[in-house]
Design a protein around this motif. Structure first.
Motif: not given
Length: 91
Positions: A49-64
């Motif tokens: 959890e955190g600021e939406e943009d940062a959470v979405r960035e981590l989510a994208a990183w998790l894909e790889q």
């Protein structure tokens, strides 16, 4: 910016490849809160959890994930913000 929370699972070759530590490193870099842990079925579970943009960035990183990982699937769902402080690797 809104604070959001995502919980989910990453599958593939995600254990024994520094996935948890790398996730913590990325979360710390992005100033996110939550946790990551290995599951007995070979998946990795994550709550962030955190600021939406940062959470979405981590989510994208998790894909790889990190270089040696081979992610074959990721399931993330929105959750209510839980007010967690810090990001840890659960054992």
């Amino acid at each position: 910016m809104a604070r959001i929370c995502l919980h989910g699972y990453v599958s593939g070759k995600v254990q024994g490849v520094y996935f948890r530590q790398s996730t913590q490193d990325q979360a710390d870099r992005l100033e996110l809160d939550g946790w990551v842990r290995n599951l007995s079925d070979g998946r990795v579970e994550v709550l962030v959890e955190g600021e939406e943009d940062a959470v979405r960035e981590l989510a994208a990183w998790l894909e790889q994930g990190p270089a040696d990982a081979r992610v074959t699937g990721i399931e993330l769902q929105d959750q209510p913000v839980q007010g967690i402080t810090g990001f840890i690797v659960r054992r």
